[in-house]
Design a protein around this motif. Structure first.
Motif, PDB file in Angstrom:
ATOM      1  N   UNK A 150       5.956  19.529   6.819  1.00 16.25           N
ATOM      2  CA  UNK A 150       4.891  18.849   7.558  1.00 16.25           C
ATOM      3  C   UNK A 150       5.380  17.579   8.226  1.00 16.25           C
ATOM      4  N   UNK A 151       6.485  17.009   7.748  1.00 13.08           N
ATOM      5  CA  UNK A 151       7.001  15.750   8.304  1.00 13.08           C
ATOM      6  C   UNK A 151       8.075  15.967   9.358  1.00 13.08           C
ATOM      7  N   UNK A 152       8.297  17.197   9.783  1.00 16.32           N
ATOM      8  CA  UNK A 152       9.354  17.471  10.760  1.00 16.32           C
ATOM      9  C   UNK A 152       9.173  16.582  11.986  1.00 16.32           C
ATOM     10  N   UNK A 153      10.269  15.988  12.432  1.00 16.49           N
ATOM     11  CA  UNK A 153      10.223  15.089  13.575  1.00 16.49           C
ATOM     12  C   UNK A 153      10.134  13.621  13.210  1.00 16.49           C
ATOM     13  N   UNK A 154       9.716  13.327  11.986  1.00 13.28           N
ATOM     14  CA  UNK A 154       9.617  11.925  11.548  1.00 13.28           C
ATOM     15  C   UNK A 154      11.004  11.283  11.596  1.00 13.28           C
ATOM     16  N   UNK A 155      11.056   9.996  11.940  1.00 11.58           N
ATOM     17  CA  UNK A 155      12.349   9.337  12.109  1.00 11.58           C
ATOM     18  C   UNK A 155      12.412   7.991  11.398  1.00 11.58           C
ATOM     19  N   UNK A 156      13.641   7.563  11.148  1.00 13.68           N
ATOM     20  CA  UNK A 156      13.902   6.257  10.530  1.00 13.68           C
ATOM     21  C   UNK A 156      15.222   5.739  11.082  1.00 13.68           C
ATOM     22  N   UNK A 157      15.248   4.468  11.468  1.00 15.07           N
ATOM     23  CA  UNK A 157      16.479   3.828  11.949  1.00 15.07           C
ATOM     24  C   UNK A 157      16.963   2.858  10.886  1.00 15.07           C
ATOM     25  N   UNK A 158      18.188   3.040  10.458  1.00 10.67           N
ATOM     26  CA  UNK A 158      18.717   2.243   9.352  1.00 10.67           C
ATOM     27  C   UNK A 158      18.886   0.788   9.752  1.00 10.67           C
ATOM     28  N   UNK A 159      18.510  -0.103   8.834  1.00 12.20           N
ATOM     29  CA  UNK A 159      18.680  -1.547   8.975  1.00 12.20           C
ATOM     30  C   UNK A 159      19.442  -2.062   7.749  1.00 12.20           C
ATOM     31  N   UNK A 160      20.365  -2.963   7.953  1.00 15.00           N
ATOM     32  CA  UNK A 160      21.190  -3.443   6.839  1.00 15.00           C
ATOM     33  C   UNK A 160      20.346  -4.083   5.743  1.00 15.00           C
ATOM     34  N   UNK A 161      19.177  -4.673   6.115  1.00 12.95           N
ATOM     35  CA  UNK A 161      18.328  -5.313   5.111  1.00 12.95           C
ATOM     36  C   UNK A 161      17.733  -4.312   4.132  1.00 12.95           C
ATOM     37  N   UNK A 162      17.777  -3.008   4.462  1.00  8.68           N
ATOM     38  CA  UNK A 162      17.249  -1.981   3.565  1.00  8.68           C
ATOM     39  C   UNK A 162      18.222  -1.637   2.444  1.00  8.68           C
ATOM     40  N   UNK A 163      19.422  -2.227   2.468  1.00  9.18           N
ATOM     41  CA  UNK A 163      20.399  -1.969   1.415  1.00  9.18           C
ATOM     42  C   UNK A 163      21.179  -0.688   1.662  1.00  9.18           C
ATOM     43  N   UNK A 164      22.160  -0.444   0.823  1.00  2.78           N
ATOM     44  CA  UNK A 164      23.000   0.750   0.985  1.00  2.78           C
ATOM     45  C   UNK A 164      22.193   2.002   0.630  1.00  2.78           C
ATOM     46  N   UNK A 165      22.226   2.995   1.511  1.00  5.28           N
ATOM     47  CA  UNK A 165      21.419   4.200   1.335  1.00  5.28           C
ATOM     48  C   UNK A 165      22.228   5.456   1.600  1.00  5.28           C
ATOM     49  N   UNK A 166      22.038   6.431   0.737  1.00  2.00           N
ATOM     50  CA  UNK A 166      22.532   7.792   0.963  1.00  2.00           C
ATOM     51  C   UNK A 166      21.319   8.628   1.349  1.00  2.00           C
ATOM     52  N   UNK A 167      21.448   9.466   2.387  1.00  2.00           N
ATOM     53  CA  UNK A 167      20.288  10.225   2.855  1.00  2.00           C
ATOM     54  C   UNK A 167      20.309  11.665   2.340  1.00  2.00           C
ATOM     55  N   UNK A 168      19.118  12.168   2.093  1.00  2.00           N
ATOM     56  CA  UNK A 168      18.959  13.477   1.449  1.00  2.00           C
ATOM     57  C   UNK A 168      19.094  14.636   2.432  1.00  2.00           C
ATOM     58  N   UNK A 169      19.206  15.838   1.879  1.00  2.00           N
ATOM     59  CA  UNK A 169      19.504  17.032   2.654  1.00  2.00           C
ATOM     60  C   UNK A 169      18.435  17.486   3.628  1.00  2.00           C
ATOM     61  N   UNK A 170      17.190  17.077   3.439  1.00  2.00           N
ATOM     62  CA  UNK A 170      16.143  17.460   4.384  1.00  2.00           C
ATOM     63  C   UNK A 170      16.073  16.501   5.571  1.00  2.00           C
ATOM     64  N   UNK A 171      17.067  15.604   5.656  1.00  2.00           N
ATOM     65  CA  UNK A 171      17.173  14.681   6.780  1.00  2.00           C
ATOM     66  C   UNK A 171      18.453  14.976   7.564  1.00  2.00           C
ATOM     67  N   UNK A 172      18.411  14.702   8.856  1.00  2.00           N
ATOM     68  CA  UNK A 172      19.561  14.885   9.740  1.00  2.00           C
ATOM     69  C   UNK A 172      19.905  13.540  10.359  1.00  2.00           C
ATOM     70  N   UNK A 173      21.180  13.152  10.278  1.00  2.00           N
ATOM     71  CA  UNK A 173      21.607  11.879  10.856  1.00  2.00           C
ATOM     72  C   UNK A 173      22.190  12.090  12.249  1.00  2.00           C
TER      73      UNK A 173
END
Length: 278
Positions: free
Chosen positions: A97-120
């Motif tokens: 249901x969330x297909x198309x949702x997006x997020x732009x990484x910001x350094x203030x969000x801390x170090x992040x590893x992204x999960x398999x249902x996301x595409x970078x």
């Protein structure tokens, strides 16, 4: 859409210095990326631990493209450097249901590893401003493409190759991209500050209500306006004692009409339409 790129376009509103800069081109996104779109880590989330990488899932992304930190989780793996998000990286939801949702990484969000249902995706900074692209991902044009591209039997989804094939209207000059990106991101900052003010006011109101109404088992509120401090205790009555209910009636909907009926009446579905006209 066909394999051909769409015709050039001209926006209705443009900054003065770019009005003679020519039409925007419409190009495939993949030609403006560094490498191909990348899929995230296929590993289950675990409770958040400081000694494990923080994990970004679809559910951790708000509708405004911000990270939701209220339910942080980790992923139990020894993450490689390339598995962490970098400044300017954009991740896109690829299924459900969330297909198309997006997020732009910001350094203030801390170090992040992204999960398999996301595409970078990583934009090429010499061709495409990452903030310009991120802002485009909230346009009606983009969401119409998502709806068209994800319409499959079963669960909707868009894979990396499909994202790379998306047609993107893009200014011929990088400086125009940057100007648009700065304008829209500045508005986002203002909206964010206003949202914090609204949230603070909501909390303030909640606190006031707890004091302006008597607590359960009490008949006098803890906080009272000066002119009512000697007015005595509040009474506790059943709603039926002070309000006359009409369980049924023989009036038609035309007669029970807010604007022209015999009796001004608001139907459940009319509340926002009739009472929020200002």
């Amino acid at each position: 859409m066909s394999g051909k790129e769409a015709k050039a376009v001209v926006p209705k509103l443009r900054f003065p210095e770019f009005r003679e800069a020519g039409a925007w081109e419409v190009k495939r996104l993949g030609g403006y990326l560094v490498g191909k779109p990348e899929y995230g880590v296929n590993a289950p989330a675990v409770p958040f631990q400081e000694n494990l990488p923080a994990y970004l899932r679809i559910t951790d992304i708000s509708e405004e493209g911000k990270i939701v930190k209220s339910n942080r989780v980790s992923v139990d793996l020894r993450a490689k450097r390339e598995q962490y998000l970098s400044v300017g990286d954009i991740v896109l939801a690829r299924t459900g249901a969330s297909v198309g949702k997006s997020y732009k990484y910001r350094s203030k969000d801390g170090k992040l590893v992204f999960a398999g249902f996301l595409i970078r995706i990583k934009s090429n900074p010499e061709k495409l401003n990452s903030e310009f692209l991120f802002q485009y991902l909230y346009t009606g044009r983009y969401w119409r493409w998502v709806e068209f591209s994800s319409a499959r039997s079963g669960q909707p989804g868009i894979n990396g190759a499909e994202y790379a094939s998306m047609l993107l209207p893009i200014p011929p000059e990088l400086s125009e991209q940057q100007k648009i990106a700065h304008c829209l991101s500045s508005l986002d900052e203002v909206i964010g500050l206003q949202a914090k003010k609204v949230q603070a006011l909501k909390q303030h109101k909640k606190g006031l209500m707890q004091q302006l109404f008597p607590a359960e088992g009490e008949t006098t509120p803890r906080l009272r306006f000066p002119e009512f401090r000697e007015a005595g205790a509040w009474e506790v009555k059943r709603l039926g004692e002070i309000y006359r209910f009409k369980p049924t009636n023989s009036w038609s909907r035309d007669q029970l009409n807010y604007d022209s009926g015999t009796i001004k009446n608001i139907h459940y579905g009319d509340i926002h339409k009739e009472l929020n006209r200002t």
